[in-house]
Write a protein that holds these residues in place. Structure first.
Motif, PDB file in Angstrom:
ATOM      1  N   UNK A 349      20.899 -16.186 -40.260  1.00 22.75           N
ATOM      2  CA  UNK A 349      22.006 -16.542 -41.150  1.00 22.75           C
ATOM      3  C   UNK A 349      23.164 -17.186 -40.396  1.00 22.75           C
ATOM      4  N   UNK A 350      23.340 -16.789 -39.170  1.00 23.23           N
ATOM      5  CA  UNK A 350      24.478 -17.295 -38.387  1.00 23.23           C
ATOM      6  C   UNK A 350      24.065 -18.335 -37.340  1.00 23.23           C
ATOM      7  N   UNK A 351      22.804 -18.724 -37.306  1.00 26.26           N
ATOM      8  CA  UNK A 351      22.317 -19.695 -36.324  1.00 26.26           C
ATOM      9  C   UNK A 351      22.682 -21.102 -36.785  1.00 26.26           C
ATOM     10  N   UNK A 352      23.445 -21.826 -35.994  1.00 28.23           N
ATOM     11  CA  UNK A 352      23.922 -23.159 -36.385  1.00 28.23           C
ATOM     12  C   UNK A 352      23.126 -24.284 -35.739  1.00 28.23           C
ATOM     13  N   UNK A 353      22.001 -23.977 -35.102  1.00 26.70           N
ATOM     14  CA  UNK A 353      21.242 -25.012 -34.391  1.00 26.70           C
ATOM     15  C   UNK A 353      20.573 -25.971 -35.382  1.00 26.70           C
ATOM     16  N   UNK A 354      20.216 -27.138 -34.880  1.00 29.00           N
ATOM     17  CA  UNK A 354      19.587 -28.181 -35.687  1.00 29.00           C
ATOM     18  C   UNK A 354      18.524 -28.872 -34.846  1.00 29.00           C
ATOM     19  N   UNK A 355      17.320 -29.098 -35.383  1.00 32.29           N
ATOM     20  CA  UNK A 355      16.831 -28.709 -36.708  1.00 32.29           C
ATOM     21  C   UNK A 355      16.971 -27.206 -36.952  1.00 32.29           C
ATOM     22  N   UNK A 356      16.949 -26.839 -38.206  1.00 31.26           N
ATOM     23  CA  UNK A 356      17.242 -25.464 -38.574  1.00 31.26           C
ATOM     24  C   UNK A 356      16.093 -24.537 -38.192  1.00 31.26           C
ATOM     25  N   UNK A 357      16.458 -23.336 -37.752  1.00 33.41           N
ATOM     26  CA  UNK A 357      15.468 -22.299 -37.519  1.00 33.41           C
ATOM     27  C   UNK A 357      14.892 -21.841 -38.870  1.00 33.41           C
ATOM     28  N   UNK A 500      19.251 -33.033 -45.055  1.00 31.48           N
ATOM     29  CA  UNK A 500      20.135 -32.132 -44.327  1.00 31.48           C
ATOM     30  C   UNK A 500      20.250 -32.593 -42.871  1.00 31.48           C
ATOM     31  N   UNK A 501      21.500 -32.810 -42.415  1.00 33.21           N
ATOM     32  CA  UNK A 501      21.748 -33.295 -41.052  1.00 33.21           C
ATOM     33  C   UNK A 501      22.505 -32.295 -40.184  1.00 33.21           C
ATOM     34  N   UNK A 502      22.822 -31.149 -40.731  1.00 33.21           N
ATOM     35  CA  UNK A 502      23.471 -30.084 -39.964  1.00 33.21           C
ATOM     36  C   UNK A 502      23.197 -28.771 -40.684  1.00 33.21           C
ATOM     37  N   UNK A 503      23.176 -27.679 -39.935  1.00 30.72           N
ATOM     38  CA  UNK A 503      22.814 -26.387 -40.519  1.00 30.72           C
ATOM     39  C   UNK A 503      23.743 -25.988 -41.661  1.00 30.72           C
ATOM     40  N   UNK A 504      25.029 -26.307 -41.527  1.00 29.68           N
ATOM     41  CA  UNK A 504      25.973 -25.874 -42.565  1.00 29.68           C
ATOM     42  C   UNK A 504      25.913 -26.731 -43.830  1.00 29.68           C
ATOM     43  N   UNK A 505      25.035 -27.739 -43.880  1.00 33.11           N
ATOM     44  CA  UNK A 505      24.876 -28.551 -45.093  1.00 33.11           C
ATOM     45  C   UNK A 505      23.874 -27.956 -46.071  1.00 33.11           C
ATOM     46  N   UNK A 506      22.984 -27.086 -45.596  1.00 27.84           N
ATOM     47  CA  UNK A 506      21.876 -26.662 -46.455  1.00 27.84           C
ATOM     48  C   UNK A 506      22.334 -25.822 -47.645  1.00 27.84           C
ATOM     49  N   UNK A 507      23.092 -24.766 -47.400  1.00 28.23           N
ATOM     50  CA  UNK A 507      23.479 -23.881 -48.505  1.00 28.23           C
ATOM     51  C   UNK A 507      24.289 -24.613 -49.566  1.00 28.23           C
ATOM     52  N   UNK A 508      25.297 -25.435 -49.212  1.00 25.28           N
ATOM     53  CA  UNK A 508      26.001 -26.196 -50.258  1.00 25.28           C
ATOM     54  C   UNK A 508      25.075 -27.137 -51.032  1.00 25.28           C
ATOM     55  N   UNK A 509      24.116 -27.766 -50.340  1.00 16.50           N
ATOM     56  CA  UNK A 509      23.177 -28.657 -51.030  1.00 16.50           C
ATOM     57  C   UNK A 509      22.303 -27.880 -52.004  1.00 16.50           C
ATOM     58  N   UNK A 510      21.830 -26.699 -51.593  1.00 12.11           N
ATOM     59  CA  UNK A 510      21.028 -25.869 -52.484  1.00 12.11           C
ATOM     60  C   UNK A 510      21.824 -25.464 -53.725  1.00 12.11           C
ATOM     61  N   UNK A 511      23.039 -25.028 -53.526  1.00 14.14           N
ATOM     62  CA  UNK A 511      23.855 -24.605 -54.668  1.00 14.14           C
ATOM     63  C   UNK A 511      24.127 -25.772 -55.614  1.00 14.14           C
ATOM     64  N   UNK A 512      24.426 -26.944 -55.050  1.00 12.79           N
ATOM     65  CA  UNK A 512      24.673 -28.118 -55.887  1.00 12.79           C
ATOM     66  C   UNK A 512      23.419 -28.504 -56.673  1.00 12.79           C
ATOM     67  N   UNK A 513      22.280 -28.498 -56.011  1.00 17.56           N
ATOM     68  CA  UNK A 513      21.037 -28.882 -56.672  1.00 17.56           C
ATOM     69  C   UNK A 513      20.637 -27.887 -57.748  1.00 17.56           C
ATOM     70  N   UNK A 514      20.783 -26.598 -57.466  1.00 17.46           N
ATOM     71  CA  UNK A 514      20.412 -25.575 -58.449  1.00 17.46           C
ATOM     72  C   UNK A 514      21.318 -25.602 -59.674  1.00 17.46           C
TER      73      UNK A 514
END
Length: 556
Positions: A349-357, A500-514
């Motif tokens: 949850x707190x891992x900010x590496x990219x590509x995402x774990x 997704x180009x950074x780890x912190x983009x995924x959750x906002x993208x999921x929420x927007x899409x859903x």
């Protein structure tokens, strides 16, 4: 006769029928327009079968798919087999050549009944209009009765055009409730459990199908026994419960296996052998097993049942709980197992590496979806990570193909699930390999106004096979491929696309899409180097005492 057949389907409560029309099935497709059934035109028959498969999984009512003869029927086969091996009720109907030529070599003739027989509970050919009400009623009865599965019915072209005898009408459906468990078997099971020192519960697909969550929670709480779930049983025992051990069925000896290693009695609640080989939980065949299900246990050398309690699962759990005193034999081990799983997910949850774990993807999917929402997880490395780590709180909300482990089901299956539960969010979670097997159904979803989200884990390979090659051979070959521009691909259908180009983009993208009332495709690069790290870490653990919950989550 096609009009009668359509009325019989409507009489069975069919709300949706998934399929493709063909010349030989035109009369039935036309007759459906004069019923309340909504015909969902798909882009492939295989996808139609997957939609029916998943509809049946989440409703308990048979999903129905339709195809023409020959190649159309053959294309249904994979989805039918998937439903059958995953205990999902499904009725498949296809055209067949007319009776006037079915007995000889002729254009498009295939012995479809023989083709479908190994992957169905029952299959036959409708030879006369007079048989239609009985055969349709029988098909749905067989498909929906425990253990549920697939059935197939062939409709010869000339039979569909025959006149119907006067007075012929659909037969009334008669649901069959599960029987009560035998008091004698309950007493025998209680005697085994009262003598146990370290019992453990395995919750399987049958418990999820029978909605036994409330009874299972009461049973575990009263007796203080830890509960592990199969991949298909995920959510029937909530993962946030203090007695939850997580999921059993990963390809290696995982944390949860140590609970079974130490147990002397296994209470198998709704477990079915096609979920995983019982040698995984009873390798020496020396544990006592109490089998609770609506049908008798299947014999296996590693599943040699001590007591077979057959009947309503919730009733059996309630009756057994009343006769057994609490057990606390696995307290230390179950606490370590829960802690290790929680730590692994929290690190992700707190891992900010990219590509995402993979752990970060799992954590963000869980954060984006509500407890009642659905994640359909395609087969591959994505399934291994989601099945292990994705916390699930309601039965049948994390859906995988397990009996057959079919790739390509998640995207079309999401349409069936969304139609069954339009008020809940649906996400198809898939690898890039599985996505492109049935991604054409994005067009179906847009045309039929069925919104859902596709999250593609992008690694440019068949990740699970690559993982296993590296484990077995320390090298890999013939598993890597190229991909399209996923955003432009989605947009070409009229869907929304995200990359997704950074780890912190995924959750906002999921929420927007859903939140959007359309189909969205999110492509997210994944770092599968974590596969080797996980297998190496698990390979180091050989004894329960080696389980350490701390900063490393392993030994030391």
């Amino acid at each position: 006769m096609a009009e009668l057949l359509a009325r019989c389907l409507e009489n069975e409560g069919v709300a949706y029928l998934f399929g493709l029309p063909g010349e030989e099935i035109i009369p039935l497709v036309d007759a459906l327009d004069r019923t309340s059934i909504r015909f969902i035109l798909t882009r492939s028959e295989q996808a139609a079968a997957f939609m029916a498969d998943m509809y049946g999984r989440v409703t308990g009512k048979a999903g129905v798919c339709l195809a023409t003869l020959g190649p159309g029927a053959i294309n249904l086969l994979l989805g039918v087999a998937d439903a059958h091996t995953d205990s999902a009720p499904l009725v498949a109907i296809s055209a067949q050549v007319g009776l006037s030529r079915i007995y000889k070599e002729t254009h498009q003739v295939v012995d479809l009944v023989s083709l479908f027989r190994p992957v169905t509970k029952w299959c036959d050919t409708l030879l006369t209009p007079a048989a239609a009400p009985e055969m349709i009623r029988h098909a749905f009865h067989v498909a929906q009765t425990e253990r549920p599965g697939a059935v197939y019915l062939a409709l010869p072209q000339d039979v569909a055009l025959m006149a119907v005898p006067p007075g012929l009408r659909p037969l009334r459906a008669q649901p069959v409730p599960p029987g009560a468990p035998s008091p004698d078997q309950i007493n025998r099971a209680a005697a085994v459990l009262n003598a146990a020192k370290a019992p453990i519960i395995l919750a399987g697909h049958g418990a999820a199908r029978h909605r036994a969550q409330a009874a299972l929670v009461r049973f575990a709480e009263k007796l203080q026994i830890p509960v592990a779930a199969t991949f298909h049983g995920k959510g029937v025992f909530p993962d946030d419960h203090p007695h939850a051990l997580g999921t059993m069925g990963f390809m290696m000896h995982d944390y949860v296996n140590f609970g079974f290693d130490q147990a002397d009695v296994i209470i198998a609640v709704g477990y079915e052998l096609q979920e995983f080989a019982p040698a995984r939980i009873n390798p020496q065949g020396d544990k006592q097993i109490i089998h609770l299900h609506s049908f008798p246990a299947v014999v296996d050398a590693n599943y040699n049942v001590t007591v077979d309690v057959t009947g309503d699962i919730s009733a059996a759990l309630t009756a057994l709980a009343a006769k057994v005193s609490p057990k606390r034999g696995l307290v230390a081990t179950e606490q370590k197992i829960r802690c290790l799983l929680r730590e692994e997910l929290e690190r992700g949850r707190t891992d900010a590496s990219y590509p995402l774990k993979p752990q970060r993807l799992v954590a963000d999917i869980r954060a984006a979806l509500g407890q009642d929402d659905f994640a359909l997880v395609d087969s591959g490395a994505v399934k291994m990570w989601m099945a292990r780590l994705y916390p699930t709180y309601r039965p049948n909300t994390c859906l995988v193909s397990n009996g057959l482990s079919t790739m390509g089901f998640a995207v079309p299956g999401a349409l069936g699930v969304k139609l069954a539960h339009p008020g809940r969010k649906v996400a198809a979670v898939t690898g890039d390999g599985g996505f492109l097997m049935n991604s054409q159904e994005i067009e179906t979803a847009l045309r039929e106004k069925i919104p859902f989200v596709v999250l593609v884990w992008v690694d440019g390979s068949y990740g699970l096979i690559k993982w296993k090659m590296e484990m077995q051979l320390h090298r890999f070959s013939h598993v890597e491929f190229g991909n399209p521009d996923f955003v432009r691909y989605a947009e070409s259908f009229g869907a929304k696309g995200f990359f997704i180009r950074a780890a912190d983009e995924l959750l906002p993208a999921l929420k927007q899409a859903l939140a959007a009332d359309t189909v969205s495709v999110i492509a997210c690069p994944v770092d599968y180097s974590e596969n080797a790290r996980l297998t190496a870490k698990l390979g180091e653990l050989t004894q329960p005492a080696e389980l350490r919950c701390g900063s490393n989550g392993a030994k030391g």
